[in-house]
Design a protein around this motif. Structure first.
Motif, PDB file in Angstrom:
ATOM      1  N   LYS A 111      34.156  61.938  99.326  1.00  0.00           N
ATOM      2  CA  LYS A 111      33.823  62.721  98.248  1.00  0.00           C
ATOM      3  C   LYS A 111      32.437  63.343  97.652  1.00  0.00           C
ATOM      4  O   LYS A 111      32.856  65.055  97.277  1.00  0.00           O
ATOM      5  N   ALA A 126      34.156  69.415  88.291  1.00  0.00           N
ATOM      6  CA  ALA A 126      33.456  68.530  87.131  1.00  0.00           C
ATOM      7  C   ALA A 126      32.027  68.894  87.248  1.00  0.00           C
ATOM      8  O   ALA A 126      31.182  68.540  88.436  1.00  0.00           O
ATOM      9  N   VAL A 149      34.343  59.851  84.531  1.00  0.00           N
ATOM     10  CA  VAL A 149      35.445  58.721  86.180  1.00  0.00           C
ATOM     11  C   VAL A 149      34.182  58.655  87.635  1.00  0.00           C
ATOM     12  O   VAL A 149      33.997  59.315  88.202  1.00  0.00           O
ATOM     13  N   LYS A 151      34.304  57.617  91.254  1.00  0.00           N
ATOM     14  CA  LYS A 151      35.243  58.098  92.644  1.00  0.00           C
ATOM     15  C   LYS A 151      34.570  56.811  93.616  1.00  0.00           C
ATOM     16  O   LYS A 151      33.177  57.341  94.290  1.00  0.00           O
ATOM     17  N   VAL A 161      39.729  55.544  92.590  1.00  0.00           N
ATOM     18  CA  VAL A 161      39.019  56.427  91.237  1.00  0.00           C
ATOM     19  C   VAL A 161      39.576  55.647  89.839  1.00  0.00           C
ATOM     20  O   VAL A 161      40.344  55.341  90.235  1.00  0.00           O
ATOM     21  N   ILE A 163      39.241  55.291  85.930  1.00  0.00           N
ATOM     22  CA  ILE A 163      38.389  56.292  84.622  1.00  0.00           C
ATOM     23  C   ILE A 163      38.310  55.418  83.344  1.00  0.00           C
ATOM     24  O   ILE A 163      38.749  54.062  83.834  1.00  0.00           O
ATOM     25  N   GLN A 193      32.634  62.017  87.583  1.00  0.00           N
ATOM     26  CA  GLN A 193      32.406  63.239  87.618  1.00  0.00           C
ATOM     27  C   GLN A 193      32.246  62.837  85.933  1.00  0.00           C
ATOM     28  O   GLN A 193      33.111  62.094  85.242  1.00  0.00           O
ATOM     29  N   GLU A 194      32.162  64.049  84.566  1.00  0.00           N
ATOM     30  CA  GLU A 194      32.454  63.620  83.688  1.00  0.00           C
ATOM     31  C   GLU A 194      34.051  63.823  83.325  1.00  0.00           C
ATOM     32  O   GLU A 194      34.895  64.406  84.451  1.00  0.00           O
ATOM     33  N   PHE A 195      34.839  62.856  82.427  1.00  0.00           N
ATOM     34  CA  PHE A 195      36.337  63.618  82.142  1.00  0.00           C
ATOM     35  C   PHE A 195      36.570  63.974  82.237  1.00  0.00           C
ATOM     36  O   PHE A 195      36.218  65.528  80.954  1.00  0.00           O
ATOM     37  N   LEU A 196      37.251  65.124  82.718  1.00  0.00           N
ATOM     38  CA  LEU A 196      37.434  66.093  81.909  1.00  0.00           C
ATOM     39  C   LEU A 196      39.212  66.430  81.389  1.00  0.00           C
ATOM     40  O   LEU A 196      40.020  65.368  81.865  1.00  0.00           O
ATOM     41  N   GLU A 200      46.583  68.814  85.264  1.00  0.00           N
ATOM     42  CA  GLU A 200      46.751  69.151  86.091  1.00  0.00           C
ATOM     43  C   GLU A 200      47.878  69.580  87.253  1.00  0.00           C
ATOM     44  O   GLU A 200      48.971  68.743  87.079  1.00  0.00           O
ATOM     45  N   LYS A 222      51.888  61.073  88.566  1.00  0.00           N
ATOM     46  CA  LYS A 222      50.672  60.090  89.695  1.00  0.00           C
ATOM     47  C   LYS A 222      51.743  58.528  89.499  1.00  0.00           C
ATOM     48  O   LYS A 222      51.304  57.873  90.109  1.00  0.00           O
ATOM     49  N   MET A 281      42.185  70.636  87.657  1.00  0.00           N
ATOM     50  CA  MET A 281      42.544  70.650  86.091  1.00  0.00           C
ATOM     51  C   MET A 281      42.230  71.778  85.373  1.00  0.00           C
ATOM     52  O   MET A 281      41.232  72.687  85.524  1.00  0.00           O
ATOM     53  N   LEU A 290      39.262  68.515  91.329  1.00  0.00           N
ATOM     54  CA  LEU A 290      38.950  67.477  91.316  1.00  0.00           C
ATOM     55  C   LEU A 290      38.504  66.251  92.227  1.00  0.00           C
ATOM     56  O   LEU A 290      37.630  66.091  92.537  1.00  0.00           O
ATOM     57  N   GLU A 291      39.358  67.224  93.409  1.00  0.00           N
ATOM     58  CA  GLU A 291      38.854  66.690  94.501  1.00  0.00           C
ATOM     59  C   GLU A 291      39.857  67.813  95.887  1.00  0.00           C
ATOM     60  O   GLU A 291      40.373  68.498  95.427  1.00  0.00           O
TER      61      GLU A 291
HETATM   62  P1  AMP Z   1      41.222  62.167  92.465  1.00  0.00           P
HETATM   63  O1  AMP Z   1      41.901  61.235  94.030  1.00  0.00           O
HETATM   64  O2  AMP Z   1      39.895  62.390  92.716  1.00  0.00           O
HETATM   65  O3  AMP Z   1      42.325  63.570  92.284  1.00  0.00           O
HETATM   66  O4  AMP Z   1      41.179  60.798  91.018  1.00  0.00           O
HETATM   67  C1  AMP Z   1      42.962  60.500  90.996  1.00  0.00           C
HETATM   68  C2  AMP Z   1      42.951  61.630  89.577  1.00  0.00           C
HETATM   69  O5  AMP Z   1      42.098  61.154  88.611  1.00  0.00           O
HETATM   70  C3  AMP Z   1      43.556  62.998  89.564  1.00  0.00           C
HETATM   71  O6  AMP Z   1      44.312  62.681  89.876  1.00  0.00           O
HETATM   72  C4  AMP Z   1      43.302  62.656  88.141  1.00  0.00           C
HETATM   73  O7  AMP Z   1      44.445  62.681  87.406  1.00  0.00           O
HETATM   74  C5  AMP Z   1      42.083  62.008  87.516  1.00  0.00           C
HETATM   75  N1  AMP Z   1      41.066  62.336  87.890  1.00  0.00           N
HETATM   76  C6  AMP Z   1      40.334  62.489  88.951  1.00  0.00           C
HETATM   77  N2  AMP Z   1      39.297  63.412  88.439  1.00  0.00           N
HETATM   78  C7  AMP Z   1      38.676  63.054  86.814  1.00  0.00           C
HETATM   79  C8  AMP Z   1      38.524  63.853  86.402  1.00  0.00           C
HETATM   80  N3  AMP Z   1      36.676  64.397  86.412  1.00  0.00           N
HETATM   81  N4  AMP Z   1      38.583  63.973  84.970  1.00  0.00           N
HETATM   82  C9  AMP Z   1      40.214  63.517  84.679  1.00  0.00           C
HETATM   83  N5  AMP Z   1      40.714  63.262  85.119  1.00  0.00           N
HETATM   84  C10 AMP Z   1      40.453  62.848  86.760  1.00  0.00           C
END
Ligand code: AMP
Ligand code: GLY
Length: 429
Positions: A111, A126, A149, A151, A161, A163, A193-196, A200, A222, A281, A290-291
């Motif tokens: 990441k 983000a 968040v 990670k 990950v 939150i 990351q900032e929380f967005l 999604e 999820k 997002m 986000l990823e």
């Molecule tokens: P990721 O594996 O990085 O996709 O993160 C897993 C889950 O966490 C994502 O599917 C999102 O629901 C949540 N998530 C990840 N990053 C953020 C973010 N910056 N802001 C809000 N939710 C996030």
């Protein structure tokens, strides 16, 4: 064409099912496969797909099998063998294989790598920082008011990950990952990351090193329970298309993400041939990545491949050959919904070996396909053998019809302790 598919989940059953429809496919193996994959037949000659008992991460044995059987194409489903460099291993032996190489797999396996790449090439994401020490990581969380968040850098079975809603939670998350090493070496570095806030969606683009072809939108669910409650899972259901982006907005989003992505790959000499799956997002300020994943989503694949009109063998071949610019992706206008039926207890501990009934009745319904994930054969019975057991997938003229059809099929299927969400696609309706 002889084809070897690697993996054993619902994604791989969908890949096998779709590849088997191609007139090009004359023999097919799946390692290790599952009970549903073992029932698939090739459209060209009626031959059964053969499941081979080699794990998806056992690269030496997969390589030995491929050198003996000489498949014309190997198709890799899961992220782990890709991160382990299976594509490079096969290519060094002169074997044709579809999926990203080890360098390109870094978009999913690190990441920190992805975050830095996105920032360098201007891909909307983000606000974030990357850290190798807990102190500065915590200080950065504080600048975000703790709403962030955290990670773990590496592959952590989708669990790395965390939150956080306040500073105390954020500091605990950093300690868990970096100090207690809850995810081992995967947490030596972190992205914060900032929380967005927003909606999604999953995007998929097939790439051939030069060209990226975007799919329609889909959305995963999820959390384990209705209303997006409960623990995170591998994915409890999907649907496609989503109503959240118009065609013009999707094209614009694809341009903002894929153009700088391909430019960056060119600059960094990353030959990205495979599937790019950005988790995005949709925020008030526009779409933000986000990823990145570097493989087909599971269960996104189940809804995509039931809608795809093209011959999948030809698409993956073009992705390997670098000739995707000559192909137009074609999709059924129909909507698709996939409801995952899981073992009781999933994503925690769950029993195995529960007899599954009603599969034939469900598959006999129009425009319905039950993809197997964690299933096995025990004598004449098909039994549960994993957390996510089935992906019950149906097409309909619109999402409402597809949702009704998928749940009608779910009603036909029974096993002890079966759990599934009753609100897949509800957000779109
Ligand atoms: P990721 O594996 O990085 O996709 O993160 C897993 C889950 O966490 C994502 O599917 C999102 O629901 C949540 N998530 C990840 N990053 C953020 C973010 N910056 N802001 C809000 N939710 C996030
Ligand atoms: N749909 C979630 C994943 O494939 O990672």
């Amino acid at each position: 064409m002889k084809i070897l598919v690697i993996g054993s989940g619902g994604r791989e059953h969908a890949l096998v099912w779709k590849l088997a429809q191609s007139p090009h496919a004359t023999q097919m193996w799946c390692a290790p496969g599952n009970a549903g994959i073992a029932q698939e037949r090739l459209a060209s000659n009626g031959a059964l797909v053969e499941c081979v008992n080699i794990g998806a991460e056992n690269i030496p044995q997969l390589l030995m099998f491929a050198l003996e059987q000489k498949p014309d194409l190997t198709v890799v489903g899961p992220d782990n063998p890709l991160a382990l460099g299976i594509v490079d291993w096969f290519q060094r032996q002169g074997l044709r294989i579809w999926g990203v190489n080890e360098k390109a797999a870094q978009f999913e396996s690190s990441k920190v790598f992805s975050q830095k790449f996105m920032e360098k090439y201007g891909i909307p994401t983000a606000a974030a920082g990357t850290f190798s020490e807990a102190g500065p990581a915590k200080a950065f969380c504080a600048t975000l008011g703790g709403k962030c968040v955290v990670k773990a850098d590496g592959l952590a079975l989708g669990k790395g990950v965390l939150i956080c809603t306040n500073r105390a939670e954020a500091e605990k998350a950093v300690d868990e990952i970096m100090v207690s090493k809850a995810f081992g070496s995967a947490g030596a570095n972190v992205v914060i990351q900032e929380f967005l806030e927003g909606t999604e969606v999953s995007l998929h683009a097939l790439c051939d090193g030069k060209t990226a072809k975007i799919f329609p939108t889909s959305q995963d669910h999820k959390r384990a329970l209705d209303g997006d409650l409960g623990l995170n899972t591998g994915g409890m259901g999907t649907y496609s298309p989503t109503p959240f982006l118009t065609d013009a907005q999707l094209a614009d989003t694809a341009r903002k993400i894929l153009d700088p992505f391909m430019r960056g790959c060119h600059e960094e000499k990353i030959d990205f041939r495979g599937l790019l799956y950005p988790g995005v997002m949709l925020t008030k300020a526009g779409p933000k990545v986000l990823e990145f994943n570097a493989r087909f989503g599971d269960p996104e694949t189940q809804v995509y491949l039931t809608r795809l009109e093209n011959d999948l063998v030809e698409l993956l071949d073009a992705s390997v050959n670098g000739t995707l610019d000559k192909i137009e992706l074609k999709w059924k206008p129909a909507a698709s919904v996939c409801v995952v039926m899981a073992s009781g207890g999933y994503p925690g501990n769950y029993p195995k070996g529960k007899i599954i009934t009603g599969l034939d009745a469900a598959n006999a319904l129009p425009h319905t396909k039950v993809f197997h994930a964690g299933t096995a054969k025990n004598g004449n019975e098909i039994v549960t053998n994993g957390g996510r057991v089935l992906g019950v997938t149906a097409l309909g003229q619109d999402l409402k019809a597809a949702q009704a059809a998928a749940y009608a099929a779910v009603e036909k299927i029974h096993f002890d302790g079966a759990q599934f969400r009753r609100d897949i696609a509800a957000k779109a309706l």
